[in-house]
Design an enzyme around this catalytic site. Structure first.
Site, short mmCIF file in Angstrom:
data_model
loop_
_atom_site.label_atom_id
_atom_site.label_comp_id
_atom_site.label_asym_id
_atom_site.label_seq_id
_atom_site.Cartn_x
_atom_site.Cartn_y
_atom_site.Cartn_z
N GLU A 83 0.80 -1.22 0.00
CA GLU A 83 0.00 0.00 0.00
C GLU A 83 0.84 1.28 0.00
O GLU A 83 0.38 2.34 0.42
CB GLU A 83 -0.95 0.00 1.21
CG GLU A 83 -2.04 -1.05 1.08
CD GLU A 83 -3.18 -0.77 2.03
OE1 GLU A 83 -4.25 -0.36 1.56
OE2 GLU A 83 -3.00 -0.96 3.26
N HIS A 102 -0.50 5.66 7.57
CA HIS A 102 -1.66 4.83 7.27
C HIS A 102 -1.81 3.83 8.41
O HIS A 102 -0.85 3.17 8.79
CB HIS A 102 -1.48 4.09 5.94
CG HIS A 102 -2.55 3.06 5.71
ND1 HIS A 102 -3.89 3.37 5.73
CD2 HIS A 102 -2.48 1.72 5.49
CE1 HIS A 102 -4.60 2.27 5.52
NE2 HIS A 102 -3.77 1.25 5.38
#
Length: 242
Positions: A83, A102
């Site tokens: 990601e 994140h």
């Protein structure tokens, strides 16, 4: 020495990035999953991010460098996070952002899957901002594993985020920005606290949230050197004492 040569970035900033990983893990903002990045101060079109491993285990040797499309640019043979596109896409859209976190904070998830808005409720949590958008990967990409696996998904997330400090990700987690590693880290820590306080308050009745003006003034207070340094020092000490 290695990082001065390899990246042309101050070694202190790489160390700070490593410490941020450990702080976020110690505060349970990240677990086995989640990550924090730093834009390269010498080259704003590239960023630093650990290879794919648990944040509490990250060391300076794990740091990789990517371009904003998520391509490795340092010749590393380490395995990158799937990601990484979250980080590059937000930095591409937002020149003001130097660091992105994140995470899958559990107190935040309920606000990603219901109509209830996450709002500033506590003065130390005001930096999350008044308008926190929710991104739903399903809208554009249909059935997925909810992970941001490519640049198109990353850019769609960044579009939904706009100029907010935080974007929630439906059934997944959130992305948090900062003008420094400290800002991004501490906003992520207090986002989790603010969400938790809101969840505790909701069953008790109507909530008096912060006003727009209060949100602005409290954010300014929280982002001042005095506050940031004091909190950072405390959280860093907790890591080194463990």
């Amino acid at each position: 020495g290695k990082f001065l040569e390899k990246f042309g970035a101050p070694v202190e900033q790489i160390d700070e990035l490593v410490l941020a990983n450990h702080i976020l893990a110690n505060e349970n903002v990240v677990d086995s999953f989640g990550h924090i990045s730093l834009r390269n101060p010498k080259n704003p079109n590239q960023f630093f991010l650990s290879c794919s491993r648990s944040p509490e285990l990250v060391s300076a040797d794990d740091i990789m460098e990517f371009d904003l499309e998520g391509n490795s640019v340092d010749g590393s043979t380490l395995r990158p996070y799937g990601e990484r596109f979250i980080h590059g896409s937000i930095m591409e859209a937002r020149p003001d952002v130097q660091s992105v976190v994140h995470n899958h904070s559990l107190s935040v998830i309920p606000f990603t899957v219901t109509e209830t808005k996450l709002q500033p409720i506590i003065h130390t949590g005001a930096a999350i901002g008044k308008n926190i958008p929710v991104w739903d990967i399903y809208d554009k990409f249909g059935d997925t594993d909810l992970l941001v696996r490519n640049i198109d998904q990353g850019r769609d997330l960044a579009r939904t985020m706009g100029n907010s400090n935080v974007v929630l990700m439906r059934g997944h987690g959130c992305a948090v920005t900062g003008r420094t590693i400290k800002e991004a880290t501490l906003t992520a820590v207090y986002l989790q606290i603010a969400a938790s306080v809101q969840l505790q308050s909701m069953p008790l009745g109507k909530i008096r949230y912060l006003t727009d003006g209060e949100t602005e003034k409290c954010t300014e207070m929280f982002y001042s050197d005095l506050s940031m340094d004091r909190v950072w020092e405390t959280l860093a000490r907790r890591v080194t004492n463990n």
